[in-house]
Structures are given as structure tokens and as C-alpha cells.
Design a protein around this motif. Structure first.
Motif, PDB file in Angstrom:
ATOM      1  N   SER A 184       0.857  -1.188   0.000  1.00 22.82           N
ATOM      2  CA  SER A 184       0.000   0.000   0.000  1.00 22.82           C
ATOM      3  C   SER A 184       0.892   1.237   0.000  1.00 22.82           C
ATOM      4  CB  SER A 184      -0.908   0.018   1.239  1.00 22.82           C
ATOM      5  OG  SER A 184      -0.127  -0.001   2.432  1.00 22.82           O
ATOM      6  N   GLY A 185       0.419   2.295  -0.651  1.00 28.19           N
ATOM      7  CA  GLY A 185       1.233   3.503  -0.702  1.00 28.19           C
ATOM      8  C   GLY A 185       0.466   4.659  -1.316  1.00 28.19           C
ATOM      9  N   ARG A 186       1.175   5.759  -1.508  1.00 31.55           N
ATOM     10  CA  ARG A 186       0.597   6.958  -2.103  1.00 31.55           C
ATOM     11  C   ARG A 186       1.300   7.234  -3.424  1.00 31.55           C
ATOM     12  NH1 ARG A 186      -2.748   9.708   1.075  1.00 31.55           N
ATOM     13  NH2 ARG A 186      -2.454  11.678  -0.037  1.00 31.55           N
ATOM     14  N   ALA A 187       0.498   7.459  -4.444  1.00 33.90           N
ATOM     15  CA  ALA A 187       1.030   7.648  -5.789  1.00 33.90           C
ATOM     16  C   ALA A 187       0.975   9.121  -6.190  1.00 33.90           C
ATOM     17  CB  ALA A 187       0.242   6.808  -6.789  1.00 33.90           C
ATOM     18  N   SER A 188       1.915   9.482  -7.035  1.00 33.23           N
ATOM     19  CA  SER A 188       1.918  10.825  -7.612  1.00 33.23           C
ATOM     20  C   SER A 188       2.356  10.723  -9.061  1.00 33.23           C
ATOM     21  CB  SER A 188       2.857  11.759  -6.836  1.00 33.23           C
ATOM     22  OG  SER A 188       4.185  11.249  -6.835  1.00 33.23           O
ATOM     23  N   VAL A 189       1.908  11.669  -9.866  1.00 33.60           N
ATOM     24  CA  VAL A 189       2.265  11.700 -11.290  1.00 33.60           C
ATOM     25  C   VAL A 189       3.477  12.612 -11.452  1.00 33.60           C
ATOM     26  CG1 VAL A 189       1.487  12.298 -13.611  1.00 33.60           C
ATOM     27  CG2 VAL A 189      -0.113  11.267 -11.973  1.00 33.60           C
ATOM     28  N   VAL A 190       4.519  12.080 -12.082  1.00 36.97           N
ATOM     29  CA  VAL A 190       5.780  12.812 -12.241  1.00 36.97           C
ATOM     30  C   VAL A 190       6.009  13.097 -13.720  1.00 36.97           C
ATOM     31  CG1 VAL A 190       8.280  12.747 -11.899  1.00 36.97           C
ATOM     32  CG2 VAL A 190       6.750  11.732 -10.181  1.00 36.97           C
ATOM     33  N   ARG A 191       6.174  14.374 -14.046  1.00 35.18           N
ATOM     34  CA  ARG A 191       6.480  14.789 -15.422  1.00 35.18           C
ATOM     35  C   ARG A 191       7.907  15.345 -15.443  1.00 35.18           C
ATOM     36  NH1 ARG A 191       1.043  15.641 -14.524  1.00 35.18           N
ATOM     37  NH2 ARG A 191      -0.369  14.932 -16.180  1.00 35.18           N
ATOM     38  N   LYS A 247       4.929   7.569  -9.533  1.00 34.66           N
ATOM     39  CA  LYS A 247       5.811   7.254  -8.400  1.00 34.66           C
ATOM     40  C   LYS A 247       4.947   6.835  -7.222  1.00 34.66           C
ATOM     41  CE  LYS A 247       9.038   9.480  -5.163  1.00 34.66           C
ATOM     42  NZ  LYS A 247       9.699  10.777  -4.812  1.00 34.66           N
ATOM     43  N   VAL A 248       5.216   5.660  -6.686  1.00 31.52           N
ATOM     44  CA  VAL A 248       4.479   5.172  -5.526  1.00 31.52           C
ATOM     45  C   VAL A 248       5.420   5.119  -4.330  1.00 31.52           C
ATOM     46  CG1 VAL A 248       3.172   3.276  -4.515  1.00 31.52           C
ATOM     47  CG2 VAL A 248       2.906   3.817  -6.945  1.00 31.52           C
ATOM     48  N   GLU A 249       5.106   5.901  -3.314  1.00 29.99           N
ATOM     49  CA  GLU A 249       5.871   5.867  -2.065  1.00 29.99           C
ATOM     50  C   GLU A 249       5.247   4.791  -1.182  1.00 29.99           C
ATOM     51  OE1 GLU A 249       6.842   9.836  -0.400  1.00 29.99           O
ATOM     52  OE2 GLU A 249       5.727  10.601  -2.147  1.00 29.99           O
ATOM     53  N   ALA A 250       5.953   3.675  -1.051  1.00 33.35           N
ATOM     54  CA  ALA A 250       5.427   2.535  -0.288  1.00 33.35           C
ATOM     55  C   ALA A 250       5.323   2.879   1.190  1.00 33.35           C
ATOM     56  CB  ALA A 250       6.325   1.324  -0.487  1.00 33.35           C
ATOM     57  N   GLU A 251       4.174   2.568   1.778  1.00 32.15           N
ATOM     58  CA  GLU A 251       3.945   2.838   3.195  1.00 32.15           C
ATOM     59  C   GLU A 251       3.914   1.561   4.029  1.00 32.15           C
ATOM     60  OE1 GLU A 251       0.283   4.990   2.909  1.00 32.15           O
ATOM     61  OE2 GLU A 251       1.288   6.928   2.750  1.00 32.15           O
ATOM     62  N   GLY A 252       3.400   0.499   3.455  1.00 32.79           N
ATOM     63  CA  GLY A 252       3.312  -0.761   4.189  1.00 32.79           C
ATOM     64  C   GLY A 252       3.144  -1.916   3.237  1.00 32.79           C
ATOM     65  N   ALA A 253       3.381  -3.115   3.736  1.00 30.00           N
ATOM     66  CA  ALA A 253       3.250  -4.309   2.899  1.00 30.00           C
ATOM     67  C   ALA A 253       2.821  -5.483   3.766  1.00 30.00           C
ATOM     68  CB  ALA A 253       4.571  -4.634   2.200  1.00 30.00           C
ATOM     69  N   GLU A 254       2.200  -6.441   3.118  1.00 33.81           N
ATOM     70  CA  GLU A 254       1.892  -7.723   3.751  1.00 33.81           C
ATOM     71  C   GLU A 254       2.302  -8.810   2.778  1.00 33.81           C
ATOM     72  OE1 GLU A 254      -1.696 -10.082   6.124  1.00 33.81           O
ATOM     73  OE2 GLU A 254      -2.119  -8.203   5.067  1.00 33.81           O
ATOM     74  N   TYR A 255       2.940  -9.842   3.309  1.00 31.38           N
ATOM     75  CA  TYR A 255       3.388 -10.913   2.421  1.00 31.38           C
ATOM     76  C   TYR A 255       3.019 -12.274   2.986  1.00 31.38           C
ATOM     77  CZ  TYR A 255       7.322 -11.840   5.596  1.00 31.38           C
ATOM     78  OH  TYR A 255       8.082 -12.157   6.697  1.00 31.38           O
TER      79      TYR A 255
END
Length: 203
Positions: A123-130, A160-168
Motif C-alpha cells: 500500500s502507498g501513495r502515488a503521484s504523477v511525475v512529469r 511514483k508510488v511511495e510505499a507505506e506498508g506491505a503484507e506478504y
């Protein structure tokens, strides 16, 4: 009459008819001899984070999930760009694509993928990078196959996705190991150990 043993061979002799039938413990013992690695010890928080980073570094394709402007979850396959994972994940996209519009309205995204016998959800927050320089840095022949106008095109952007957490979820490593876990549980009455599941803070 013939008999076949898991992990063994077919026998057709009088000795096999007179031999006492194998117990579950005998079967497990044979499997353990075939796969002496057995089960891995529990991971620490540091180990879990390193494990997720390793899985992310090996990943090439994923399912990328956004929330549409009408509130529905939309998932589509996307290619992760080949770069060392430092907390950020990068993707190329068409500037006028639905995913770019979704991110503009709601930057929270989900990324899921399989790596070997492991499954990961990020899970994370995405932004558009130009940024043409960044696009050139990540550009490859694989990207060029999808976007033929080149990295300087205004119709191509980066996500660009800044990862905040993960589950595996990681399986023991082989089908034999999984069979051992189920057989062992039948003997001990304990819940079978068929893999590792953990959540990891990546922020």
C-alpha cells in the motif's frame, strides 16, 4: 500386487507383502530426509522488511489498484521499472490514462504481485511525475515497445508510488515441504505450518 510410496519407488516383491505398513511418522521421517531444510525459524521485524525489499527487487509485473472517481476499485497489470527499491516504485503511463486521473482524485493505491512461492501486497501513495530526465533514466526497450514517442513526449508520464506498508505470504519453499507440514499436523494435532505471513512498515 504393487505398492507405491511417496518419495520412494514401486516394489513388487514378497517382502513388500509381508512388511508392516508404514505409519504416518515413517512417511514424515522419509520426507524430512528428502528435504532436511525443514522449516525456517520465525523472522524478526528487520528480517521481514529485508525479505519484502528482496521480493520487490525481483518483481517485474504487478496488479496496480486505484480508486476510480466514482469510488470503485480498479486493478490492471503494470510493469515495475527496473530500479533498486529504496522505498519508491516507478511506472510509466499514458498521460491521458484512467489510472492517472484516478491518482489525481485519490493518491492511495495498492500493488500486488507474486514472486516465486511468495505473494506481496503493498500500500502507498502515488503521484504523477512529469520529469524528462527521470523518464530517460528509467527508459528501456521494454518501455519503448509500449510508448513509441520516446521519453520526452508530453503524452508519457511516470507514476511514483511511495510505499507505506506491505503484507506478504511465503510458502515453505516446495510442495514436499507443504506435504510435510500437513503430515506433521496429523501426527501432532497442531495447526500445519504451511508458510509465513507478516505485515511490514515501509514508511
Amino acid at each position: 500386487m504393487s505398492s507405491r510410496e511417496l518419495g520412494g519407488e514401486v516394489t513388487d516383491s514378497a517382502d513388500s507383502l509381508s512388511r508392516a505398513p508404514d505409519t504416518s511418522a515413517d512417511v514424515v521421517a522419509r520426507w524430512l530426509r528428502a528435504d532436511p531444510a525443514g522449516y525456517a525459524p520465525p523472522m524478526t521485524d528487520t528480517d521481514s522488511r529485508a525479505h519484502v525489499v528482496e521480493l520487490l527487487s525481483d518483481a517485474t509485473l504487478c496488479m496496480f489498484t486505484t480508486t476510480s472517481t466514482d469510488g470503485h476499485l480498479i486493478a490492471r497489470p503494470m510493469a515495475l521499472q527496473e530500479t533498486e527499491f529504496d522505498g519508491d516504485l516507478w511506472f510509466f503511463a499514458a498521460a491521458d490514462s484512467r489510472k492517472v486521473a484516478d491518482i489525481g482524485a485519490n493518491p492511495s493505491v495498492g500493488i500486488s504481485f507474486q514472486s516465486g512461492t511468495s505473494w506481496v501486497s503493498v500500500s502507498g501513495r502515488a503521484s504523477v511525475v512529469r520529469d524528462d530526465a527521470k523518464k530517460k533514466e528509467l527508459w528501456s526497450q521494454g518501455v519503448a515497445a509500449w510508448f513509441q514517442d520516446g521519453p520526452e513526449s508530453d503524452g508519457i508520464v511516470l507514476i511514483k508510488v511511495e510505499a507505506e506498508g506491505a503484507e506478504y505470504w511465503s510458502a515453505p519453499g516446495s510442495k514436499v515441504s507443504t506435504l510435510i507440514a500437513y503430515a506433521k499436523s496429523r501426527i501432532t494435532g497442531d495447526r500445519p505450518d504451511v508458510g509465513t505471513n507478516d505485515t511490514v512498515d515501509l514508511s
